[in-house]
Design a protein around this motif. Sequence first.
Motif, PDB file in Angstrom:
ATOM      1  N   THR A  78      28.001  66.992  30.065  1.00  0.00           N
ATOM      2  CA  THR A  78      29.066  66.717  30.244  1.00  0.00           C
ATOM      3  C   THR A  78      29.702  65.776  29.072  1.00  0.00           C
ATOM      4  O   THR A  78      29.364  64.679  29.144  1.00  0.00           O
ATOM      5  N   VAL A 132      35.689  72.489  39.091  1.00  0.00           N
ATOM      6  CA  VAL A 132      34.582  72.162  40.562  1.00  0.00           C
ATOM      7  C   VAL A 132      35.806  72.849  41.505  1.00  0.00           C
ATOM      8  O   VAL A 132      36.922  71.999  41.938  1.00  0.00           O
ATOM      9  N   SER A 175      26.683  64.498  42.465  1.00  0.00           N
ATOM     10  CA  SER A 175      27.480  63.873  41.040  1.00  0.00           C
ATOM     11  C   SER A 175      28.547  63.468  41.824  1.00  0.00           C
ATOM     12  O   SER A 175      29.886  63.870  42.099  1.00  0.00           O
ATOM     13  N   ASP A 178      31.808  63.790  38.969  1.00  0.00           N
ATOM     14  CA  ASP A 178      32.412  64.919  39.487  1.00  0.00           C
ATOM     15  C   ASP A 178      33.037  64.840  41.033  1.00  0.00           C
ATOM     16  O   ASP A 178      34.524  65.798  40.933  1.00  0.00           O
ATOM     17  N   TYR A 237      29.417  73.487  41.554  1.00  0.00           N
ATOM     18  CA  TYR A 237      30.840  74.060  39.964  1.00  0.00           C
ATOM     19  C   TYR A 237      31.002  75.243  40.191  1.00  0.00           C
ATOM     20  O   TYR A 237      29.743  75.613  40.501  1.00  0.00           O
ATOM     21  N   GLN A 267      39.196  69.989  38.236  1.00  0.00           N
ATOM     22  CA  GLN A 267      38.094  69.512  37.459  1.00  0.00           C
ATOM     23  C   GLN A 267      37.800  70.460  36.396  1.00  0.00           C
ATOM     24  O   GLN A 267      37.009  70.857  36.779  1.00  0.00           O
ATOM     25  N   SER A 269      35.238  70.901  33.585  1.00  0.00           N
ATOM     26  CA  SER A 269      34.685  70.184  33.202  1.00  0.00           C
ATOM     27  C   SER A 269      33.713  71.404  31.822  1.00  0.00           C
ATOM     28  O   SER A 269      33.164  72.405  31.804  1.00  0.00           O
TER      29      SER A 269
END
Length: 363
Positions: A78, A132, A175, A178, A237, A267, A269
């Motif tokens: 990422t 996200v 995560s 994230d 995700y 967000q 990603s």
Amino acid sequence: MRRLLSLLALLLLVSGGAAAQQRLLNVYNWSDYIDPYAVSRFTAETGIRVRYDVYDSLETLEGRLAAGRSGYDIIVPTAEPTLARMIRAGALRPLDRALIPTWGGQDPALLARVEGADPGNRHGAIYLWGTVGLAIRPDRVRALAPDAPLDSLDLLMRPEHARRLARCGIAVMDSAVDVLPSVLRWAGRSPDSTAPEDLRAAETALLAIRPHVRAITASSTILDAVANGEYCVALTYSGDVIQAAARAREAGRGVEIGYVLPKEGAQLSFDMLAIPADAPDPAAAHAFIAFLLRPDVMAGVTNQVRYPNAIPASLPLVREDVRSDPNVYPTAETIARSFTVGALAPAAERNRARAWSRFKAGR
């Protein structure tokens, strides 16, 4: 007869030598994140065999690369924080664009989004990207928390909602890179903030819902569990949620899965195609990147995994139901509200890691 046997032995020796010399491309990618046909097609077109390994977290990827001599030619980190960290550490080989004739097909606006992590876009090509947000079981959410919003992280982050939804299962992907930026944004703070008071606010909010969270686990595990109806709310995700919804429909068990793209701003990603500095066959790695950036190949990947790609010319080849889904390809307005995370100093990363460990431990 002896001459025939000698000829056969020679043929076996030659063919065995040719097989031993066949090139091998070593790929390390996220699980459930490729079109299998693309891999076999690459081998058919180039004669290069592919050894394909998978991981389910950035920590696993970074740990493998940190050990040195990973043996991989292609990795898919990422953009932030992993690609940026690897660039700073000298762990990646700059891309030779002369060996990637399809490079120019990438969306310049999306390439600009990842320049903060990769100045000049020297070390990575965009593979896939996404947002996200929340996977939800709308029927279960409405039954247990009819007044909870279905367009906001409030659904998860407000303890009064999380308390009721705990009965049908809440999961959060493991995560920190994230989750914490999304929580900071939800709390009205900068997703890149390193201020102690902002990090405390995010940690306090997470600890308030921790008693109601059933699992903090890998995104790939959440994908399967959501598809099986084990959770009614999961922070993960976008592409994983859309894959889970497709699997649930195919299973025909009446499990409906939706995706909440947070109105507070989601967000973005970006997962990047990159070549480790010690890649055994960098030429084969460049060939694989050039192959994947072809519109027809990338359309097949998007159709398979339900993540958008950065090749505009691929859109006419993407299935209409995928192309028109705003959860796969967000609207311009949604993208304008979204954010990408920036690089953090090592001390700030350690502070976030400690906050995340306390959230996981529940104290």
